[in-house]
Design a protein around this motif. Structure first.
Motif, PDB file in Angstrom:
ATOM      1  N   LYS A 294       0.835  -1.209   0.000  1.00  0.00           N
ATOM      2  CA  LYS A 294       0.000   0.000   0.000  1.00  0.00           C
ATOM      3  C   LYS A 294       0.862   1.247   0.000  1.00  0.00           C
ATOM      4  O   LYS A 294       0.584   2.212  -0.725  1.00  0.00           O
ATOM      5  N   LYS A 295       1.912   1.236   0.792  1.00  0.00           N
ATOM      6  CA  LYS A 295       2.827   2.383   0.832  1.00  0.00           C
ATOM      7  C   LYS A 295       3.534   2.535  -0.520  1.00  0.00           C
ATOM      8  O   LYS A 295       3.672   3.633  -1.040  1.00  0.00           O
ATOM      9  N   HIS A 296       3.957   1.408  -1.093  1.00  0.00           N
ATOM     10  CA  HIS A 296       4.624   1.428  -2.404  1.00  0.00           C
ATOM     11  C   HIS A 296       3.695   2.015  -3.475  1.00  0.00           C
ATOM     12  O   HIS A 296       4.124   2.802  -4.314  1.00  0.00           O
TER      13      HIS A 296
ATOM     14  N   GLU B  35       4.971   7.948  -2.667  1.00  0.00           N
ATOM     15  CA  GLU B  35       5.122   9.264  -2.041  1.00  0.00           C
ATOM     16  C   GLU B  35       6.363  10.018  -2.513  1.00  0.00           C
ATOM     17  O   GLU B  35       6.398  11.238  -2.472  1.00  0.00           O
ATOM     18  N   GLU B  36       7.383   9.286  -2.972  1.00  0.00           N
ATOM     19  CA  GLU B  36       8.594   9.931  -3.496  1.00  0.00           C
ATOM     20  C   GLU B  36       8.419  10.425  -4.927  1.00  0.00           C
ATOM     21  O   GLU B  36       9.290  11.074  -5.476  1.00  0.00           O
ATOM     22  N   ARG B  37       7.273  10.078  -5.526  1.00  0.00           N
ATOM     23  CA  ARG B  37       6.944  10.464  -6.908  1.00  0.00           C
ATOM     24  C   ARG B  37       8.018  10.009  -7.904  1.00  0.00           C
ATOM     25  O   ARG B  37       8.424  10.736  -8.801  1.00  0.00           O
ATOM     26  N   VAL B  38       8.460   8.765  -7.722  1.00  0.00           N
ATOM     27  CA  VAL B  38       9.442   8.166  -8.610  1.00  0.00           C
ATOM     28  C   VAL B  38       8.710   7.596  -9.822  1.00  0.00           C
ATOM     29  O   VAL B  38       7.651   6.982  -9.679  1.00  0.00           O
ATOM     30  N   VAL B  39       9.263   7.793 -11.001  1.00  0.00           N
ATOM     31  CA  VAL B  39       8.676   7.211 -12.203  1.00  0.00           C
ATOM     32  C   VAL B  39       8.929   5.711 -12.166  1.00  0.00           C
ATOM     33  O   VAL B  39      10.072   5.262 -12.077  1.00  0.00           O
ATOM     34  N   LEU B  40       7.852   4.934 -12.198  1.00  0.00           N
ATOM     35  CA  LEU B  40       7.957   3.483 -12.118  1.00  0.00           C
ATOM     36  C   LEU B  40       7.913   2.876 -13.509  1.00  0.00           C
ATOM     37  O   LEU B  40       7.124   3.302 -14.354  1.00  0.00           O
ATOM     38  N   SER B  41       8.767   1.903 -13.735  1.00  0.00           N
ATOM     39  CA  SER B  41       8.695   1.125 -14.974  1.00  0.00           C
ATOM     40  C   SER B  41       9.047  -0.306 -14.632  1.00  0.00           C
ATOM     41  O   SER B  41       9.822  -0.570 -13.706  1.00  0.00           O
ATOM     42  N   GLN B  42       8.467  -1.212 -15.364  1.00  0.00           N
ATOM     43  CA  GLN B  42       8.680  -2.627 -15.069  1.00  0.00           C
ATOM     44  C   GLN B  42      10.143  -3.006 -15.250  1.00  0.00           C
ATOM     45  O   GLN B  42      10.772  -2.593 -16.227  1.00  0.00           O
TER      46      GLN B  42
END
Length: 140
Positions: free
Chosen positions: A123-125, A129-136
């Protein structure tokens, strides 16, 4: 002339295939079940983690592919055996990926059996909150 004949044959195939699916018209495809995986199957911790990395990446639902694969890449290798089993049960026990997704993004309450430290981390992930761009992550 050849292109016209090809186009006509294509139209005939499309029209014909419409009638072949009549037997599945009564099937509710809004709630497709995930095949059941035996999470209690004996495995070494390394093999279990390798399988979970793959299963986290290849869910069949893009939202969960992104959330679970980035979560697994960030945390799974550091999990204890108990934490790994909690994660394995979480992603392999529910019969529908939408359930997992709604629990993670807190749109539905998490069932008691999955409301644990791993779900709290997920849930935290998901809040990112760090607004990191996520990619697989890449598959090896």
């Amino acid at each position: 002339m050849m292109r016209l004949r090809y186009a006509m044959n294509t139209v005939k195939m499309i029209r014909g295939s419409r009638f072949m699916s009549d037997t599945t018209q009564s099937v509710d495809t809004t709630y497709m079940e995930i095949p059941v995986y035996n999470v209690d199957k004996p495995q070494t911790l390394d093999k279990r983690k390798a399988r979970l990395h793959y299963q986290s990446r290849k869910r069949g639902m893009l939202e969960n592919d992104l959330l679970l694969s980035t979560f697994a890449k960030k945390y799974l290798d550091g999990f204890s055996e108990e934490q790994t089993m909690m994660y394995d049960r979480l992603i392999n026990s529910p019969s529908n990926d939408w359930d997992i997704y709604y629990w993670i993004v807190e749109k539905q309450p998490t069932p008691k059996e999955f409301d644990n430290e791993i779900m709290a981390m997920l849930k935290k992930h998901a809040k990112n909150e760090e607004r990191v761009v996520l990619s697989q992550p890449e598959l090896y």
